[in-house]
Write a protein that holds these residues in place. Structure first.
Motif, PDB file in Angstrom:
ATOM      1  N   VAL A  16      -2.933  -6.877  11.177  1.00  0.00           N
ATOM      2  CA  VAL A  16      -3.025  -7.461   9.839  1.00  0.00           C
ATOM      3  C   VAL A  16      -4.145  -6.763   9.092  1.00  0.00           C
ATOM      4  O   VAL A  16      -5.261  -6.625   9.620  1.00  0.00           O
ATOM      5  CB  VAL A  16      -3.299  -8.978   9.879  1.00  0.00           C
ATOM      6  CG1 VAL A  16      -3.313  -9.544   8.451  1.00  0.00           C
ATOM      7  CG2 VAL A  16      -2.275  -9.707  10.736  1.00  0.00           C
ATOM      8  N   ILE A  17      -3.830  -6.306   7.889  1.00  0.00           N
ATOM      9  CA  ILE A  17      -4.861  -5.760   7.014  1.00  0.00           C
ATOM     10  C   ILE A  17      -4.882  -6.568   5.721  1.00  0.00           C
ATOM     11  O   ILE A  17      -3.867  -7.144   5.314  1.00  0.00           O
ATOM     12  CB  ILE A  17      -4.650  -4.263   6.702  1.00  0.00           C
ATOM     13  CG1 ILE A  17      -3.303  -4.024   6.003  1.00  0.00           C
ATOM     14  CG2 ILE A  17      -4.760  -3.424   7.967  1.00  0.00           C
ATOM     15  CD1 ILE A  17      -3.111  -2.589   5.499  1.00  0.00           C
ATOM     16  N   ALA A  18      -6.053  -6.630   5.079  1.00  0.00           N
ATOM     17  CA  ALA A  18      -6.200  -7.298   3.789  1.00  0.00           C
ATOM     18  C   ALA A  18      -6.286  -6.241   2.703  1.00  0.00           C
ATOM     19  O   ALA A  18      -7.002  -5.244   2.844  1.00  0.00           O
ATOM     20  CB  ALA A  18      -7.451  -8.168   3.772  1.00  0.00           C
ATOM     21  N   ARG A  19      -5.528  -6.450   1.630  1.00  0.00           N
ATOM     22  CA  ARG A  19      -5.526  -5.539   0.491  1.00  0.00           C
ATOM     23  C   ARG A  19      -5.724  -6.326  -0.793  1.00  0.00           C
ATOM     24  O   ARG A  19      -5.263  -7.465  -0.909  1.00  0.00           O
ATOM     25  CB  ARG A  19      -4.202  -4.773   0.395  1.00  0.00           C
ATOM     26  CG  ARG A  19      -3.845  -3.902   1.576  1.00  0.00           C
ATOM     27  CD  ARG A  19      -2.618  -3.047   1.272  1.00  0.00           C
ATOM     28  NE  ARG A  19      -2.899  -2.120   0.190  1.00  0.00           N
ATOM     29  CZ  ARG A  19      -2.403  -2.227  -1.044  1.00  0.00           C
ATOM     30  NH1 ARG A  19      -1.600  -3.239  -1.357  1.00  0.00           N
ATOM     31  NH2 ARG A  19      -2.707  -1.342  -1.969  1.00  0.00           N
ATOM     32  N   ASP A  20      -6.385  -5.732  -1.749  1.00  0.00           N
ATOM     33  CA  ASP A  20      -6.538  -6.327  -3.074  1.00  0.00           C
ATOM     34  C   ASP A  20      -5.503  -5.718  -4.004  1.00  0.00           C
ATOM     35  O   ASP A  20      -5.444  -4.490  -4.162  1.00  0.00           O
ATOM     36  CB  ASP A  20      -7.943  -6.085  -3.605  1.00  0.00           C
ATOM     37  CG  ASP A  20      -9.001  -6.793  -2.768  1.00  0.00           C
ATOM     38  OD1 ASP A  20      -8.701  -7.899  -2.279  1.00  0.00           O
ATOM     39  OD2 ASP A  20     -10.100  -6.231  -2.593  1.00  0.00           O
ATOM     40  N   ALA A  78       1.370 -14.900  -0.242  1.00  0.00           N
ATOM     41  CA  ALA A  78       0.478 -13.737  -0.233  1.00  0.00           C
ATOM     42  C   ALA A  78       0.476 -13.025   1.111  1.00  0.00           C
ATOM     43  O   ALA A  78      -0.394 -12.184   1.363  1.00  0.00           O
ATOM     44  CB  ALA A  78      -0.944 -14.177  -0.590  1.00  0.00           C
ATOM     45  N   ASP A  79       1.443 -13.347   1.963  1.00  0.00           N
ATOM     46  CA  ASP A  79       1.574 -12.672   3.255  1.00  0.00           C
ATOM     47  C   ASP A  79       2.791 -11.763   3.220  1.00  0.00           C
ATOM     48  O   ASP A  79       3.898 -12.188   2.876  1.00  0.00           O
ATOM     49  CB  ASP A  79       1.684 -13.694   4.378  1.00  0.00           C
ATOM     50  CG  ASP A  79       0.363 -14.375   4.663  1.00  0.00           C
ATOM     51  OD1 ASP A  79      -0.430 -13.816   5.442  1.00  0.00           O
ATOM     52  OD2 ASP A  79       0.103 -15.441   4.070  1.00  0.00           O
ATOM     53  N   HIS A 102      -2.370 -10.328   2.612  1.00  0.00           N
ATOM     54  CA  HIS A 102      -2.447  -9.902   4.006  1.00  0.00           C
ATOM     55  C   HIS A 102      -1.147  -9.191   4.360  1.00  0.00           C
ATOM     56  O   HIS A 102      -0.057  -9.752   4.178  1.00  0.00           O
ATOM     57  CB  HIS A 102      -2.657 -11.101   4.933  1.00  0.00           C
ATOM     58  CG  HIS A 102      -4.011 -11.707   4.839  1.00  0.00           C
ATOM     59  ND1 HIS A 102      -4.374 -12.868   5.503  1.00  0.00           N
ATOM     60  CD2 HIS A 102      -5.137 -11.305   4.163  1.00  0.00           C
ATOM     61  CE1 HIS A 102      -5.628 -13.156   5.239  1.00  0.00           C
ATOM     62  NE2 HIS A 102      -6.115 -12.224   4.428  1.00  0.00           N
ATOM     63  N   VAL A 103      -1.247  -7.975   4.844  1.00  0.00           N
ATOM     64  CA  VAL A 103      -0.080  -7.179   5.206  1.00  0.00           C
ATOM     65  C   VAL A 103       0.018  -7.143   6.729  1.00  0.00           C
ATOM     66  O   VAL A 103      -0.930  -6.718   7.407  1.00  0.00           O
ATOM     67  CB  VAL A 103      -0.169  -5.752   4.625  1.00  0.00           C
ATOM     68  CG1 VAL A 103       1.124  -4.996   4.900  1.00  0.00           C
ATOM     69  CG2 VAL A 103      -0.461  -5.798   3.130  1.00  0.00           C
ATOM     70  N   GLY A 151       0.837  -1.186   0.000  1.00  0.00           N
ATOM     71  CA  GLY A 151       0.000   0.000   0.000  1.00  0.00           C
ATOM     72  C   GLY A 151       0.869   1.231   0.000  1.00  0.00           C
ATOM     73  O   GLY A 151       1.083   1.843  -1.041  1.00  0.00           O
ATOM     74  N   SER A 152       1.406   1.599   1.153  1.00  0.00           N
ATOM     75  CA  SER A 152       2.291   2.759   1.231  1.00  0.00           C
ATOM     76  C   SER A 152       3.551   2.479   2.039  1.00  0.00           C
ATOM     77  O   SER A 152       4.447   3.327   2.065  1.00  0.00           O
ATOM     78  CB  SER A 152       1.562   3.958   1.854  1.00  0.00           C
ATOM     79  OG  SER A 152       0.479   4.376   1.057  1.00  0.00           O
TER      80      SER A 152
END
Length: 301
Positions: free
Chosen positions: A276-280, A59-60, A288-289, A47-48
């Motif tokens: 933990v946040i989920a991003r597309d 994907a983690d 999962h970040v 994300g940033s």
């Protein structure tokens, strides 16, 4: 699943993770990123979040060594939190990577001429972290003295003949202390300070033992190759979302002491252990970040 490190060679926190790969005897993918913004290979996943390093396992996505080392702990190889210290390694690492890291920045960079850093690096650090070269130079003698305290304490800890701070096996605390000295040692303008640190009784031998673990098996990769490996199912999320936040809310996660924009996603976990946040992500699907709880600012997005 191969862990992938997003890093640049001169980063002390990246060296911490590279050394952790050595302790764990792991193979790992290497994606080199710039030492200044932009870092598109990294931020399209996070994300940033643009600090170095970041580790991807499928994907983690793990941001900050406080999240990276626990993720590596779950992989095969020796523990990064060996007995008898166990979780105390985490506390020692937090001190070494927190106030002591800033002291080592002063010890390493306080006497460095501005033109040795490069205009782009200076502007990046000023914009993102408020770096003031004049103030850093004035504070360098004090910060160097503070960094020397860590070496003296390390020397005292090793005085009974132990190989590492907890005994016979290295852990996260050793890695954090090692990476700080590595940083000072890597800057030619700080050669005298590095020599004084390593001149403390027992420290040079300990440093050599830490360096002797190497970096594991490094495999160079492109950002696109790494992105393709993110097209997988992320791990199930454990833990809870503590008040005042709620599971599934859109949240931004930023770091104390930075002006970087927050990473935004659906909040899956926010407790005393981690966030933990989920991003597309285009080209990968849902990732999962992961962030450590300590040092992160969470707010509704």
């Amino acid at each position: 699943m191969l862990p992938i490190l997003y890093h640049y060679e001169a980063s002390p926190f990246a060296e911490l993770v590279r050394a952790a790969f050595g302790v764990k005897r792991l193979a790992w993918g290497s994606v080199l990123v710039p030492n200044i913004l932009p870092k598109p290979d990294q931020t399209r996943l996070t994300g940033s979040y643009a600090r170095t390093p970041m580790v991807q396992i499928g994907a983690d996505i793990y941001c900050d060594t406080g999240a990276i080392l626990p993720a590596l702990e779950a992989l095969p190889g020796p523990s990064l939190y060996p007995a008898p210290l166990g979780p105390l390694h985490r506390m020692i690492a937090s001190w070494a990577n927190g106030p002591q890291f800033f002291a080592h920045v002063g010890a390493a960079m306080g006497a460095m001429p501005a033109d040795a850093m490069g205009e782009g690096f200076i502007k990046d650090r000023q914009a993102r972290f408020g770096m003031d070269l004049a103030a850093l130079g004035k504070s360098a003698p004090h910060l160097t003295a503070q960094a020397m305290v860590a070496s003296a304490w390390l020397s005292d800890t090793l005085a009974d003949g132990r190989a590492f701070i907890g005994g016979d096996a290295p852990g996260a605390g050793d890695l954090a202390l090692y990476s700080n000295i590595w940083f000072v040692r890597a800057v030619p303008f700080a050669a005298a300070t590095a020599a004084a640190m390593l001149g403390q009784p027992h420290v040079a031998d300990w440093y050599a033992r830490m360096a002797g673990f190497g970096h594991g098996e490094r495999r160079e990769m492109t950002g696109d190759e790494a992105l393709a490996l993110a097209a997988a199912d992320p791990l199930p999320v454990s833990g809870s979302v503590d008040a005042p936040f709620t599971a599934g809310m859109l949240a931004g996660v930023s770091q104390e002491g930075t002006r970087d924009a927050p990473s935004v996603g659906r909040l899956l976990r926010c407790d005393s252990v981690s966030i933990v946040i989920a991003r597309d992500v285009e080209g990968a699907g849902t990732v999962h970040v992961h962030f450590p709880r300590l040092g992160q600012v969470v707010a509704s997005a």
